[in-house]
Design a protein around this motif. Structure first.
Motif, short mmCIF file in Angstrom:
data_model
loop_
_atom_site.label_atom_id
_atom_site.label_comp_id
_atom_site.label_asym_id
_atom_site.label_seq_id
_atom_site.Cartn_x
_atom_site.Cartn_y
_atom_site.Cartn_z
N TYR A 41 -6.02 -2.82 4.95
CA TYR A 41 -6.42 -2.78 6.35
C TYR A 41 -6.00 -4.01 7.14
O TYR A 41 -6.16 -4.06 8.37
CB TYR A 41 -7.93 -2.56 6.47
CG TYR A 41 -8.78 -3.72 5.97
CD1 TYR A 41 -8.92 -4.89 6.72
CD2 TYR A 41 -9.45 -3.62 4.76
CE1 TYR A 41 -9.70 -5.94 6.27
CE2 TYR A 41 -10.24 -4.67 4.29
CZ TYR A 41 -10.36 -5.82 5.06
OH TYR A 41 -11.13 -6.86 4.60
N SER A 92 -2.55 1.11 -5.08
CA SER A 92 -3.54 0.09 -5.39
C SER A 92 -3.09 -0.82 -6.53
O SER A 92 -3.85 -1.64 -7.02
CB SER A 92 -4.88 0.74 -5.74
OG SER A 92 -5.41 1.44 -4.63
N CYS A 115 0.85 -1.20 0.00
CA CYS A 115 0.00 0.00 0.00
C CYS A 115 0.88 1.25 0.00
O CYS A 115 0.70 2.18 0.81
CB CYS A 115 -0.97 0.01 1.17
SG CYS A 115 -2.26 -1.23 1.01
N ARG A 123 -7.26 1.95 3.54
CA ARG A 123 -8.58 1.65 4.11
C ARG A 123 -9.23 0.43 3.45
O ARG A 123 -10.13 -0.18 4.01
CB ARG A 123 -9.52 2.85 3.94
CG ARG A 123 -9.25 4.03 4.84
CD ARG A 123 -10.40 5.00 4.82
NE ARG A 123 -10.71 5.49 3.49
CZ ARG A 123 -10.23 6.62 2.97
NH1 ARG A 123 -9.41 7.37 3.69
NH2 ARG A 123 -10.56 7.00 1.75
N GLN A 124 -8.75 0.10 2.24
CA GLN A 124 -9.35 -0.97 1.46
C GLN A 124 -8.58 -2.28 1.68
O GLN A 124 -7.51 -2.32 2.28
CB GLN A 124 -9.34 -0.61 -0.03
CG GLN A 124 -10.02 0.72 -0.36
CD GLN A 124 -11.46 0.77 0.06
OE1 GLN A 124 -12.24 -0.14 -0.25
NE2 GLN A 124 -11.84 1.82 0.78
N TYR A 125 -9.12 -3.36 1.15
CA TYR A 125 -8.44 -4.65 1.16
C TYR A 125 -7.35 -4.64 0.08
O TYR A 125 -7.61 -4.18 -1.03
CB TYR A 125 -9.46 -5.76 0.86
CG TYR A 125 -8.86 -7.15 0.91
CD1 TYR A 125 -8.81 -7.85 2.11
CD2 TYR A 125 -8.35 -7.74 -0.23
CE1 TYR A 125 -8.27 -9.12 2.17
CE2 TYR A 125 -7.81 -9.01 -0.18
CZ TYR A 125 -7.77 -9.69 1.01
OH TYR A 125 -7.22 -10.94 1.07
N HIS A 152 -6.70 5.98 0.78
CA HIS A 152 -7.75 5.13 0.22
C HIS A 152 -7.29 3.67 0.19
O HIS A 152 -8.04 2.77 0.63
CB HIS A 152 -8.12 5.60 -1.18
CG HIS A 152 -9.11 4.71 -1.86
ND1 HIS A 152 -10.46 4.75 -1.58
CD2 HIS A 152 -8.96 3.73 -2.81
CE1 HIS A 152 -11.09 3.86 -2.31
NE2 HIS A 152 -10.21 3.23 -3.06
#
Length: 275
Positions: free
Chosen positions: A257, A226, A199, A252-254, A249
């Motif tokens: 997190y 991403s 990330c 916070r996403q898979y 962003h």
């Protein structure tokens, strides 16, 4: 200066002769004029590609503040731009040589010194004959409000390095490299995977096919947190702006997190090492 944005320049060029220093400065000034805060150079940008042969030369290495390192610092200072470059640094006491990345601030002051850990040893890349591996990661440093970590070329093929740097606070991982054009599809995959699993932004600048010699060449690239490819280029100077919002962003996403679990993996690696 917006602390949520960082503008980088990818300098896909090398400067192996002393007379190339003026061209280096011109590239950095061009980058600065385009708004860059940090310029990233390829692996060993002021050296010829010495590992093309098995035989090391004393002229390829220098002490920590040798002529190549001094030229990089002078160029950064004159251009008013942070610069990631590198040298084959020779330890004055032991004589050991390391492929060493140097991150300099806009005054030419050294902020980070990192020794390449994973050394190829094959046709065109006889690096283990020329220098010894490093043995530690360097904690990220702040440039323009972003945490900057460094790997060098083959290090990125062991993703735990990028993962650890991100856990240490790296938001941008710089990967100068020297790789052949035909291997670029694999490198593209690896660098994207490093970005998405860490990330973090991954910025990799390659040595061009000429005048560096050998079989080196292929694009420089930037992968977003991403895994999206933001830039692929063989231009001598290319600029990209990175955004904190994209990092936030992604994290916070898979899979961003997911817990890091340094305790679990630390035990596993100690077991591997026999500790």
């Amino acid at each position: 200066m917006n602390p949520r944005l960082l503008t980088l320049a990818l300098i896909t060029d090398v400067f192996p002769e002393p007379e190339d220093n003026e061209r280096l400065l011109a590239r950095l000034r061009d980058a600065r004029a385009r708004g860059a805060q940090l310029a990233v150079l390829p692996e060993l940008p002021l050296n010829r590609w010495a590992p093309a042969t098995r035989t090391p030369s004393g002229a390829d290495a220098e002490p920590p503040a040798g002529p190549r390192a001094s030229a990089l610092a002078a160029a950064a200072r004159t251009a008013g731009l942070a610069v990631l470059g590198g040298t084959i640094a020779r330890d004055p006491s032991s004589g050991r040589r390391h492929n060493t990345a140097l991150l300099l601030d806009p005054t030419g002051k050294e902020r980070l010194r990192y020794r390449k850990i994973h050394l190829p040893d094959e046709e065109g890349y006889w690096e283990a004959h020329h220098y010894e591996p490093g043995d530690r990661l360097h904690a990220p440093v702040d440039v323009g409000g972003f945490g900057i970590g460094v790997q060098v070329c083959s290090d990125a093929n062991r993703p735990q390095g990028c993962n650890a740097l991100a856990a240490m606070g790296a938001e941008v991982i710089l990967v100068p490299r020297a790789t052949p054009a035909e291997s670029y599809p694999r490198w593209r995959l690896v660098l994207r995977a490093d970005a998405v699993t860490s990330c973090a932004y991954v910025v990799s600048v390659n040595r061009p096919g000429a005048p560096s010699g050998g079989i080196i060449g292929g694009p420089s690239m930037v992968a977003g947190p991403s895994g999206d490819v933001l830039l692929e280029t063989t231009d001598p100077v290319a600029v990209v702006t990175l955004e904190k919002a994209a990092l936030e962003h992604a994290r916070r996403q898979y899979p961003g997190y997911l817990d890091v679990r340094a305790d679990v993996y630390g035990r596993a690696w100690r077991d591997v090492a026999g500790g």
